[in-house]
Design a protein around this motif. Structure first.
Motif, PDB file in Angstrom:
ATOM      1  N   GLY A 158      40.723  38.391  40.332  1.00 27.81           N
ATOM      2  CA  GLY A 158      41.663  37.282  40.505  1.00 27.81           C
ATOM      3  C   GLY A 158      41.203  36.346  41.610  1.00 27.81           C
ATOM      4  N   LEU A 159      41.680  35.110  41.565  1.00 31.60           N
ATOM      5  CA  LEU A 159      41.314  34.140  42.595  1.00 31.60           C
ATOM      6  C   LEU A 159      41.954  34.532  43.919  1.00 31.60           C
ATOM      7  CD1 LEU A 159      41.733  30.735  40.688  1.00 31.60           C
ATOM      8  CD2 LEU A 159      39.671  32.137  40.955  1.00 31.60           C
ATOM      9  N   VAL A 160      41.203  34.418  45.000  1.00 35.95           N
ATOM     10  CA  VAL A 160      41.733  34.690  46.334  1.00 35.95           C
ATOM     11  C   VAL A 160      42.788  33.641  46.655  1.00 35.95           C
ATOM     12  CG1 VAL A 160      41.165  34.825  48.793  1.00 35.95           C
ATOM     13  CG2 VAL A 160      39.596  35.793  47.080  1.00 35.95           C
ATOM     14  N   ALA A 161      43.974  34.093  47.058  1.00 35.98           N
ATOM     15  CA  ALA A 161      45.137  33.212  47.190  1.00 35.98           C
ATOM     16  C   ALA A 161      44.867  31.983  48.052  1.00 35.98           C
ATOM     17  CB  ALA A 161      46.321  34.003  47.751  1.00 35.98           C
ATOM     18  N   GLY A 162      44.197  32.169  49.186  1.00 37.85           N
ATOM     19  CA  GLY A 162      43.973  31.059  50.090  1.00 37.85           C
ATOM     20  C   GLY A 162      43.083  29.966  49.534  1.00 37.85           C
ATOM     21  N   TRP A 163      42.294  30.296  48.524  1.00 37.02           N
ATOM     22  CA  TRP A 163      41.372  29.316  47.940  1.00 37.02           C
ATOM     23  C   TRP A 163      41.895  28.693  46.654  1.00 37.02           C
ATOM     24  CZ3 TRP A 163      37.207  27.406  50.375  1.00 37.02           C
ATOM     25  CH2 TRP A 163      36.732  28.102  51.489  1.00 37.02           C
ATOM     26  N   LYS A 164      42.960  29.244  46.099  1.00 38.95           N
ATOM     27  CA  LYS A 164      43.482  28.743  44.820  1.00 38.95           C
ATOM     28  C   LYS A 164      43.731  27.233  44.805  1.00 38.95           C
ATOM     29  CE  LYS A 164      45.812  32.476  42.316  1.00 38.95           C
ATOM     30  NZ  LYS A 164      47.117  32.992  41.857  1.00 38.95           N
ATOM     31  N   GLU A 220      39.740  26.573  33.106  1.00 41.45           N
ATOM     32  CA  GLU A 220      39.948  25.740  31.906  1.00 41.45           C
ATOM     33  C   GLU A 220      40.272  26.581  30.675  1.00 41.45           C
ATOM     34  OE1 GLU A 220      37.343  22.657  30.826  1.00 41.45           O
ATOM     35  OE2 GLU A 220      37.900  21.423  32.551  1.00 41.45           O
ATOM     36  N   THR A 221      39.679  27.776  30.578  1.00 42.20           N
ATOM     37  CA  THR A 221      39.934  28.616  29.398  1.00 42.20           C
ATOM     38  C   THR A 221      41.199  29.455  29.540  1.00 42.20           C
ATOM     39  OG1 THR A 221      38.500  30.347  30.319  1.00 42.20           O
ATOM     40  CG2 THR A 221      37.488  28.758  28.799  1.00 42.20           C
ATOM     41  N   GLY A 222      41.851  29.364  30.697  1.00 39.65           N
ATOM     42  CA  GLY A 222      43.134  30.042  30.862  1.00 39.65           C
ATOM     43  C   GLY A 222      43.062  31.421  31.459  1.00 39.65           C
ATOM     44  N   LYS A 223      41.870  31.837  31.920  1.00 41.09           N
ATOM     45  CA  LYS A 223      41.804  33.154  32.566  1.00 41.09           C
ATOM     46  C   LYS A 223      42.633  33.148  33.848  1.00 41.09           C
ATOM     47  CE  LYS A 223      38.737  36.585  34.645  1.00 41.09           C
ATOM     48  NZ  LYS A 223      37.346  36.993  34.947  1.00 41.09           N
ATOM     49  N   HIS A 224      42.576  32.038  34.567  1.00 48.11           N
ATOM     50  CA  HIS A 224      43.384  31.857  35.774  1.00 48.11           C
ATOM     51  C   HIS A 224      44.413  30.774  35.480  1.00 48.11           C
ATOM     52  CE1 HIS A 224      40.254  34.185  37.702  1.00 48.11           C
ATOM     53  NE2 HIS A 224      39.354  33.269  37.401  1.00 48.11           N
ATOM     54  N   CYS A 227      47.495  28.168  35.902  1.00 51.14           N
ATOM     55  CA  CYS A 227      47.881  27.264  36.987  1.00 51.14           C
ATOM     56  C   CYS A 227      49.311  27.501  37.430  1.00 51.14           C
ATOM     57  CB  CYS A 227      47.728  25.807  36.536  1.00 51.14           C
ATOM     58  SG  CYS A 227      46.015  25.311  36.380  1.00 51.14           S
ATOM     59  N   TYR A 228      50.217  27.425  36.463  1.00 44.43           N
ATOM     60  CA  TYR A 228      51.636  27.550  36.801  1.00 44.43           C
ATOM     61  C   TYR A 228      52.331  28.398  35.742  1.00 44.43           C
ATOM     62  CZ  TYR A 228      56.539  26.505  37.433  1.00 44.43           C
ATOM     63  OH  TYR A 228      57.893  26.641  37.612  1.00 44.43           O
ATOM     64  N   GLU A 229      52.962  29.479  36.197  1.00 45.85           N
ATOM     65  CA  GLU A 229      53.652  30.393  35.269  1.00 45.85           C
ATOM     66  C   GLU A 229      52.689  30.781  34.145  1.00 45.85           C
ATOM     67  OE1 GLU A 229      56.522  31.726  35.827  1.00 45.85           O
ATOM     68  OE2 GLU A 229      57.155  30.512  37.527  1.00 45.85           O
ATOM     69  N   ASP A 230      53.015  30.439  32.894  1.00 44.49           N
ATOM     70  CA  ASP A 230      52.153  30.808  31.767  1.00 44.49           C
ATOM     71  C   ASP A 230      51.379  29.606  31.234  1.00 44.49           C
ATOM     72  OD1 ASP A 230      54.328  29.474  30.817  1.00 44.49           O
ATOM     73  OD2 ASP A 230      54.714  30.809  29.116  1.00 44.49           O
TER      74      ASP A 230
END
Length: 656
Positions: free
Chosen positions: A136-142, A226-230, A232-235
């Protein structure tokens, strides 16, 4: 009416909470955060980093002025992009109702580099800087990664045939400054006539022998966004988020995103009672009124938002719809007492019970506090540091974000209760590395006696540990002597290879407060700025004493006249002495600065002093203004150590 465009700053704001898109930039809504790029860059040295980054591309062309004429900026960009090869600073792209500007854009035919410059640091050896071990993306860098993903999306829509590679350009902690006074080569001057107000004193990297900046390729991460692995907001994935955010912003329609404990707790669109009386609106109130049917009276009911260090707020709200303190049980907070001190959950439960019953009397573990205080040795010494950490180092051989200790204050109390502002130190000379002189002065002051030394919170201990390491790498003739002094009054941190606990290790008054004392006047804060008015409100003895002038009570001061009075009352309550200090900046009050800067730098207190120091370092200003800021800094720091003395006086009073 002009078109409302979703910019990258609005996109980042929507990622925090889409409802903010409706409240932002509307004067009728209260906003606790300043949206002032000058303040933000001043706090972090962002202007200097941006200018150094541009030196990496000597042929770059800056698009400046006309900041709010989005169509003109986009046209100017497209004209430059007709060239086969070009480097553009602040390139502008507009697609439908989306608008972005890039820090650096390098075009070589259809091969394009998108470079986002940030005044953040990184260690190139850190394999999990951006993506955690679990993927998962590190929270501080998201926020930064989604920001660049948004930029790439808009550019790709404008130029589908481009092959875009994306990078973060950051301060590289493994690199050393190649010259003295690196950050002094980029001076801030608000009247300089260019977009950032920067006056450069260097024109190429060759002149300074290199850079402390480095780049990280983030293409793989952006592809996954872009492919949705991460998400952006909710789902919602990136494209879905952009579509729904931009539609709501363009039509000025409230998103009505569900309220959450963590997001709403830190919401900047809250209005104080004074602001409401003046006609300001509160976005926070509107959300909770519509979604939870809160009445006017509900907003004055004590809630979990106010509880110190409350970690169960999200689950209680989501699973049991519990937010008001009167609805909580001790099981809800996981109540668990500890022998000999107030545990975290015990403090929370005391706060909850007192808020519900309206009891404003303090809780003090007198016997335990008394035992602790018996070990303290007179004369007592109270110290406070003001520090900074800059992206571009002050001195040759220094690395990005090395700690700078530029100021301290020192009060003493003898066994008879005599209080003295013993000493102070400040260095506000641009470009000077003060740390070793700072420690020498601190040693000189604290070596006058062998009494106990007090700090408030771990900050002073951490700073001295950092200076210990700087001394280790230095050629200072007295470095061993200074290191021994540091070891004598500190304990080692995890960042230090050695382990020690000094004979005169500083006592953390913050820990003493947490362990033995709670007052409802503190609310959910243990900050010294909350504890000071709490003890003053609880003590008629302190009220009587500090309602008199410094001269009357025999209190020495290096920055206040002898007729100065520290304590004033309004409607039967003490006015917080911190609110009586002169503002560090004419345009911003301290609360605004702290609110804005804490989000930028991850600090809880001291943002105003840090920002003022930045202004002294990087900004060309009249000497009178420099001296006025210096004087204000001295007053702030003096009150910090006097506040510690007042807290000690209160404890001494209550244990008899």
């Amino acid at each position: 009416m002009s078109q409302r465009l979703l910019t990258k700053s609005r996109f980042k704001q929507a990622l925090e909470c889409p409802n903010k898109l409706f409240y932002t930039k509307k004067r009728e809504y209260a906003n606790r955060k300043l949206e002032d790029p000058f303040l933000e860059a001043l706090a972090q040295g962002g202007f200097q980093v941006e200018e150094l980054a541009r030196l990496h591309y000597p042929d770059g062309i800056l698009i400046e002025d006309n900041d709010w004429n989005y169509d003109l900026l986009a046209r100017q960009t497209e004209e430059l992009l007709q060239r086969e090869n070009v480097v553009i600073f602040e390139a502008a792209f507009k697609f439908e109702n989306l608008f972005i500007r890039t820090d650096i854009l390098v075009k070589r035919g259809n091969d394009v580099q998108l470079i986002e410059v940030k005044a953040k640091s990184f260690d190139p050896a850190d394999e999990h800087l951006l993506v955690g071990k679990k993927g998962g993306l590190v929270a501080g860098w998201k926020p930064y990664l989604f920001d660049v993903a948004f930029q790439r999306y808009v550019i790709q829509k404008c130029h589908p045939d481009w092959k875009i590679r994306s990078y973060l350009m950051l301060a590289d902690k493994s690199k050393e400054a190649p010259v003295e006074g690196l950050n002094q080569l980029f001076r801030i001057n608000k009247t300089a006539g260019n977009r950032t107000g920067i006056t450069k004193k260097v024109n190429s990297l060759e002149e300074i022998g290199g850079s402390v900046l480095g780049t990280i390729n983030i293409d793989t991460i952006l592809d996954e966004i872009e492919t949705g692995k991460h998400l952006c907001y909710e789902d919602l994935d990136l494209q879905q988020s952009i579509k729904v955010f931009s539609e709501h912003y363009e039509t000025d329609k409230l998103f009505n995103s569900p309220v959450t404990y963590s997001t709403c707790k830190g919401c900047e669109f809250k209005a104080t009672e004074e602001e409401l009386a003046e006609g300001k609106k509160s976005g926070f109130r509107e959300c909770w009124s519509s979604q939870h049917r809160w009445s006017e009276s509900d907003f004055s009911r004590p809630s979990t938002f106010e509880v110190w260090d409350f970690r169960r707020g999200n689950s209680l709200l989501e699973k049991e719809n519990k937010i008001f303190l009167e609805d909580l049980t001790d099981d809800d907070i996981g109540y668990k007492p500890e022998a000999g001190k107030l545990s975290r959950t015990e403090r929370q439960w005391i706060q909850i019970e007192k808020a519900v019953t309206g009891d404003d009397s303090p809780v003090i573990l007198k016997e335990e506090l008394s035992e602790e205080m018996k070990s303290w040795k007179f004369p007592l010494n109270f110290i406070d540091f003001e520090t900074s950490a800059t992206a571009l180092p002050f001195n040759k051989g220094r690395r990005p974000y090395e700690q700078i200790a530029f100021q301290f204050s020192h009060h003493t109390v003898d066994e008879a209760g005599n209080i003295k502002h013993e000493s102070e130190y400040i260095n506000f000379e641009p470009g000077k590395f003060p740390n070793f002189e700072f420690v020498r002065e601190l040693k000189r002051s604290l070596s006058k006696n062998s009494g106990s030394i007090f700090r408030y919170a771990p900050h002073e201990n951490s700073i001295l540990n950092a200076i210990y390491q700087q001394l280790e790498e230095s050629g200072e003739p007295d470095k061993k002597e200074l290191q021994e002094f540091i070891k004598h009054i500190t304990q080692s941190t995890k960042s230090n290879a050695e382990t020690w606990c000094g004979e005169r290790n500083m006592i953390d008054l913050f820990r003493v407060v947490k362990d033995y004392y709670y007052s409802p006047h503190m609310g959910g804060s243990n900050s010294i700025k909350a504890v000071l008015p709490a003890v003053l409100n609880s003590s008629s003895q302190l009220q009587q004493k500090y309602s008199r002038s410094l001269g009357d009570i025999g209190l020495t001061s290096k920055n206040f006249e002898q007729d100065h009075v520290w304590l004033q009352m309004e409607e039967g309550k003490v006015v917080n002495p911190y609110k009586m200090l002169p503002p560090l900046f004419a345009d911003w009050n301290e609360e605004q600065i702290e609110e804005t800067v804490s989000g930028l730098t991850g600090i809880a207190d001291g943002g105003a002093a840090l920002t003022a120091y930045g202004k002294l370092q990087y900004t060309d200003m009249p000497e009178e203004e420099r001296l006025a800021i210096k004087q204000s800094l001295l007053k702030y720091c003096e009150l910090d150590t006097l506040a510690m003395v007042m807290i000690w006086e209160y404890f001494f009073e209550v244990i008899g």
